[in-house]
Motif scaffolding. Structure first.
Motif, PDB file in Angstrom:
ATOM      1  N   SER A  11       0.807  -1.223   0.000  1.00 54.58           N
ATOM      2  CA  SER A  11       0.000   0.000   0.000  1.00 54.58           C
ATOM      3  C   SER A  11       0.836   1.268   0.000  1.00 54.58           C
ATOM      4  O   SER A  11       0.424   2.305   0.513  1.00 54.58           O
ATOM      5  N   GLY A  12       2.046   1.207  -0.565  1.00 49.67           N
ATOM      6  CA  GLY A  12       2.876   2.404  -0.676  1.00 49.67           C
ATOM      7  C   GLY A  12       2.389   3.330  -1.776  1.00 49.67           C
ATOM      8  O   GLY A  12       1.293   3.140  -2.326  1.00 49.67           O
ATOM      9  N   PRO A  13       3.193   4.331  -2.150  1.00 49.56           N
ATOM     10  CA  PRO A  13       2.776   5.287  -3.181  1.00 49.56           C
ATOM     11  C   PRO A  13       2.430   4.644  -4.523  1.00 49.56           C
ATOM     12  O   PRO A  13       1.612   5.180  -5.267  1.00 49.56           O
ATOM     13  N   GLY A  14       3.039   3.499  -4.830  1.00 53.62           N
ATOM     14  CA  GLY A  14       2.638   2.772  -6.033  1.00 53.62           C
ATOM     15  C   GLY A  14       1.316   2.065  -5.831  1.00 53.62           C
ATOM     16  O   GLY A  14       0.374   2.218  -6.609  1.00 53.62           O
ATOM     17  N   GLY A  15       1.214   1.315  -4.744  1.00 48.55           N
ATOM     18  CA  GLY A  15       0.036   0.489  -4.498  1.00 48.55           C
ATOM     19  C   GLY A  15      -1.234   1.266  -4.255  1.00 48.55           C
ATOM     20  O   GLY A  15      -2.278   0.987  -4.863  1.00 48.55           O
ATOM     21  N   TYR A  16      -1.185   2.278  -3.369  1.00 47.59           N
ATOM     22  CA  TYR A  16      -2.446   2.945  -3.045  1.00 47.59           C
ATOM     23  C   TYR A  16      -2.945   3.828  -4.179  1.00 47.59           C
ATOM     24  O   TYR A  16      -4.154   3.966  -4.385  1.00 47.59           O
ATOM     25  N   VAL A  17      -2.028   4.410  -4.952  1.00 46.91           N
ATOM     26  CA  VAL A  17      -2.442   5.208  -6.117  1.00 46.91           C
ATOM     27  C   VAL A  17      -3.049   4.299  -7.188  1.00 46.91           C
ATOM     28  O   VAL A  17      -4.070   4.635  -7.800  1.00 46.91           O
ATOM     29  N   LEU A  25     -11.961   3.705 -12.092  1.00 50.01           N
ATOM     30  CA  LEU A  25     -12.297   3.168 -13.418  1.00 50.01           C
ATOM     31  C   LEU A  25     -13.356   2.066 -13.342  1.00 50.01           C
ATOM     32  O   LEU A  25     -13.646   1.410 -14.337  1.00 50.01           O
ATOM     33  N   GLY A  26     -13.907   1.873 -12.140  1.00 51.83           N
ATOM     34  CA  GLY A  26     -15.030   0.955 -11.996  1.00 51.83           C
ATOM     35  C   GLY A  26     -14.676  -0.466 -11.646  1.00 51.83           C
ATOM     36  O   GLY A  26     -15.536  -1.355 -11.663  1.00 51.83           O
ATOM     37  N   MET A  27     -13.420  -0.724 -11.318  1.00 56.48           N
ATOM     38  CA  MET A  27     -13.007  -2.083 -10.975  1.00 56.48           C
ATOM     39  C   MET A  27     -13.210  -2.349  -9.484  1.00 56.48           C
ATOM     40  O   MET A  27     -12.980  -1.472  -8.651  1.00 56.48           O
ATOM     41  N   LYS A  28     -13.636  -3.538  -9.158  1.00 55.27           N
ATOM     42  CA  LYS A  28     -13.724  -3.954  -7.762  1.00 55.27           C
ATOM     43  C   LYS A  28     -12.295  -4.242  -7.291  1.00 55.27           C
ATOM     44  O   LYS A  28     -11.619  -5.125  -7.829  1.00 55.27           O
ATOM     45  N   THR A  29     -11.835  -3.473  -6.309  1.00 53.05           N
ATOM     46  CA  THR A  29     -10.411  -3.432  -5.985  1.00 53.05           C
ATOM     47  C   THR A  29     -10.141  -3.803  -4.535  1.00 53.05           C
ATOM     48  O   THR A  29     -10.865  -3.384  -3.625  1.00 53.05           O
ATOM     49  N   ALA A  30      -9.063  -4.573  -4.346  1.00 56.09           N
ATOM     50  CA  ALA A  30      -8.597  -4.916  -3.000  1.00 56.09           C
ATOM     51  C   ALA A  30      -7.135  -4.514  -2.863  1.00 56.09           C
ATOM     52  O   ALA A  30      -6.372  -4.543  -3.838  1.00 56.09           O
ATOM     53  N   ILE A  31      -6.748  -4.118  -1.652  1.00 57.88           N
ATOM     54  CA  ILE A  31      -5.339  -3.828  -1.375  1.00 57.88           C
ATOM     55  C   ILE A  31      -4.936  -4.599  -0.126  1.00 57.88           C
ATOM     56  O   ILE A  31      -5.713  -4.712   0.830  1.00 57.88           O
ATOM     57  N   ILE A  32      -3.738  -5.169  -0.160  1.00 52.13           N
ATOM     58  CA  ILE A  32      -3.253  -6.035   0.922  1.00 52.13           C
ATOM     59  C   ILE A  32      -2.004  -5.398   1.518  1.00 52.13           C
ATOM     60  O   ILE A  32      -1.060  -5.074   0.790  1.00 52.13           O
ATOM     61  N   GLU A  33      -2.005  -5.199   2.826  1.00 52.85           N
ATOM     62  CA  GLU A  33      -0.868  -4.563   3.502  1.00 52.85           C
ATOM     63  C   GLU A  33      -0.517  -5.346   4.758  1.00 52.85           C
ATOM     64  O   GLU A  33      -1.378  -5.619   5.589  1.00 52.85           O
ATOM     65  N   LYS A  34       0.752  -5.710   4.888  1.00 54.51           N
ATOM     66  CA  LYS A  34       1.140  -6.547   6.035  1.00 54.51           C
ATOM     67  C   LYS A  34       1.290  -5.750   7.325  1.00 54.51           C
ATOM     68  O   LYS A  34       1.185  -6.310   8.418  1.00 54.51           O
ATOM     69  N   LYS A 107     -14.188   3.034  -1.883  1.00 56.59           N
ATOM     70  CA  LYS A 107     -14.765   1.694  -1.686  1.00 56.59           C
ATOM     71  C   LYS A 107     -13.780   0.568  -2.039  1.00 56.59           C
ATOM     72  O   LYS A 107     -14.119  -0.415  -2.694  1.00 56.59           O
ATOM     73  N   ILE A 108     -12.537   0.771  -1.612  1.00 56.14           N
ATOM     74  CA  ILE A 108     -11.490  -0.244  -1.819  1.00 56.14           C
ATOM     75  C   ILE A 108     -11.429  -1.125  -0.575  1.00 56.14           C
ATOM     76  O   ILE A 108     -11.389  -0.621   0.551  1.00 56.14           O
ATOM     77  N   THR A 109     -11.435  -2.431  -0.761  1.00 54.57           N
ATOM     78  CA  THR A 109     -11.376  -3.361   0.366  1.00 54.57           C
ATOM     79  C   THR A 109      -9.931  -3.513   0.822  1.00 54.57           C
ATOM     80  O   THR A 109      -9.048  -3.833   0.013  1.00 54.57           O
ATOM     81  N   VAL A 110      -9.692  -3.271   2.097  1.00 58.13           N
ATOM     82  CA  VAL A 110      -8.339  -3.362   2.654  1.00 58.13           C
ATOM     83  C   VAL A 110      -8.211  -4.630   3.489  1.00 58.13           C
ATOM     84  O   VAL A 110      -9.028  -4.895   4.370  1.00 58.13           O
TER      85      VAL A 110
END
Length: 322
Positions: A11-17, A25-34, A107-110
Motif C-alpha cells: 500500500s505504498g505510493p505505487g500500491g495505493y495510487v 475506473l469501476g473495478m472492484k479493488t482490494a489492497i493487501i498490507e502486512k 470503496k477499496i477493500t483493505v
C-alpha cells in the motif's frame, strides 16, 4: 472466497495510487498490507518522517545560529527530542490516516496481513486469521527495504538502518554514517544540527555519487559547515559493537587501516527489492540478479495478469516513479 477485478499487494505510493485509479475506473479493488498502517515505506519510515525531522532540526538550527542576526533574542534553545519524535509521528499518522480515508472513499477493500501467491489468480493473506481472495489481475507493489552489509547486520539498537534512525531514544553523541547517499546524509544532517558529532564514511570519491558532480561539491561545503566530517574513498571492512560503543574499521585511499568510534552507526548503503514471502515460485515468476521482479515496458510480468511496480522493479527507487 471474495473475488476482485484487481488485487494489489502493498500500500505504498505505487500500491495505493493504483488502487484508487482502478476503483475510479469501476473495478472492484482490494489492497493487501502486512503492516498495521497504510502508506508503505515513504509515508511510514521514509520521505515523510525524515522530512518532518529535517524540518524540526532546521527550526532548532535557525534558533541557535541565526535568530540573533534577525534581531530575535531568545535564551539558548534546548532540544526536547522526545517531543520532536512525537511531532514526527503525528505527521506520519495524519498522512497514513489520509490514505485510509481515500481507501474508504473509493470503496477499496483493505486486507491486513501478508499476501502470497497460491496461483496466478489466488492470494493467501496471513493476518490474525488466514483468508484467500481471487483476482482477475494482480499488482505487486511490495517496495524495498534497507540493504545490510554482510559484516554489519542490523541489531536495531546501535547498528541501525534508516528505519531505526527515525525513532532513536536520544540524540547520539557520536554517529557514524556508512554511505554518503541521500538517505544517510539526510538523517546525518538531522542529528548534526541537533548536536551530534557525525562522521560519514563513503566508498566512492564523493558524496551523493549518483547525482550531479556540482551538487556533490556544493553539498559537501554545506555539510562541512555544519561540522559533519566526511571521509570519501574509505572501504569499510568491519563493524563491531562493544556495549554502547560501535567501532567501524575501514581502509583509506592509501590502504591504511583506520577506525571510527561512536555510540550509533547508521548503515545506509542503499535499498533492495522486497519480495520475501510472496511465493513467486507458485506462479513461475523470476527475479533478476538484484532481486527485482522482471517486467516489460508495460510493467507486466511473464504472467499476463500479474504486474509489478515501484521499488520492486527496475529503475530509480523513488515514490513518484512508483
Amino acid at each position: 472466497m471474495d473475488k476482485f477485478d484487481v488485487a494489489i499487494i502493498g500500500s505504498g505510493p505505487g500500491g495505493y495510487v493504483a488502487a484508487i485509479r482502478c476503483a475510479q475506473l469501476g473495478m472492484k479493488t482490494a489492497i493487501i498490507e502486512k503492516y498495521a498502517t497504510l502508506g508503505g515505506t515513504c509515508l511510514n519510515v521514509g520521505c515523510i518522517p525524515s522530512k518532518a525531522l529535517l524540518d524540526s532540526s532546521e527550526h532548532f538550527h535557525n534558533a541557535e545560529k541565526s535568530f540573533a542576526d534577525h534581531g530575535i533574542e531568545i535564551n539558548s534553545p534546548k532540544v526536547n527530542f522526545e517531543q520532536m519524535v512525537a511531532r514526527k509521528q503525528s505527521v506520519v499518522d495524519q498522512t497514513c490516516d489520509g490514505v485510509k480515508f481515500l481507501m474508504d472513499k473509493n470503496k477499496i477493500t483493505v486486507f491486513q496481513g501478508m499476501g502470497s501467491f497460491v496461483d496466478e489468480h489466488t492470494i493467501a493473506i496471513k493476518g490474525e486469521e488466514e483468508t484467500k481472495i481471487e483476482a482477475k489481475n494482480i499488482i505487486i507493489a511490495t517496495g524495498s527495504k534497507p540493504t545490510e552489509l554482510p559484516f554489519a547486520k542490523f541489531d536495531k539498537e546501535r547498528i541501525i538502518s534508516s528505519t531505526e534512525a527515525l525513532k532513536l531514544p536520544e540524540v547520539p553523541k557520536k554517529m557514524i554514517v556508512i554511505g554518503a547517499g541521500i538517505i544517510g546524509l539526510e538523517l546525518g544532517s538531522v542529528y548534526a544540527r541537533l548536536g551530534a558529532e557525525v562522521t560519514v564514511v563513503e566508498y566512492l570519491d564523493r558524496i551523493i555519487p549518483t547525482m550531479d558532480g556540482a551538487q556533490s561539491k556544493e553539498l559537501t561545503k554545506v555539510l562541512k559547515k555544519s561540522k559533519m566530517t566526511i571521509n570519501t574513498l574509505h572501504k569499510v571492512s568491519a563493524v563491531e559493537r562493544n556495549g554502547d560503543e560501535v567501532i567501524v574499521k575501514a581502509t583509506d585511499k592509501k590502504d591504511k587501516e583506520v577506525e571510527f568510534k561512536g555510540d550509533y552507526v547508521l548503515v545506509s548503503v542503499g535499498r533492495k527489492a522486497y519480495t520475501d514471502g510472496l511465493n513467486l515460485d507458485a506462479v513461475g515468476l523470476k527475479t533478476d540478479n538484484r532481486g527485482r521482479v522482471e517486467v516489460n515496458q508495460h510493467l507486466q510480468t511473464s504472467v499476463d495478469n500479474i504486474y509489478a511496480i515501484g521499488d520492486v522493479v527496475r529503475g530509480a527507487m523513488l515514490a513518484h516513479k512508483a
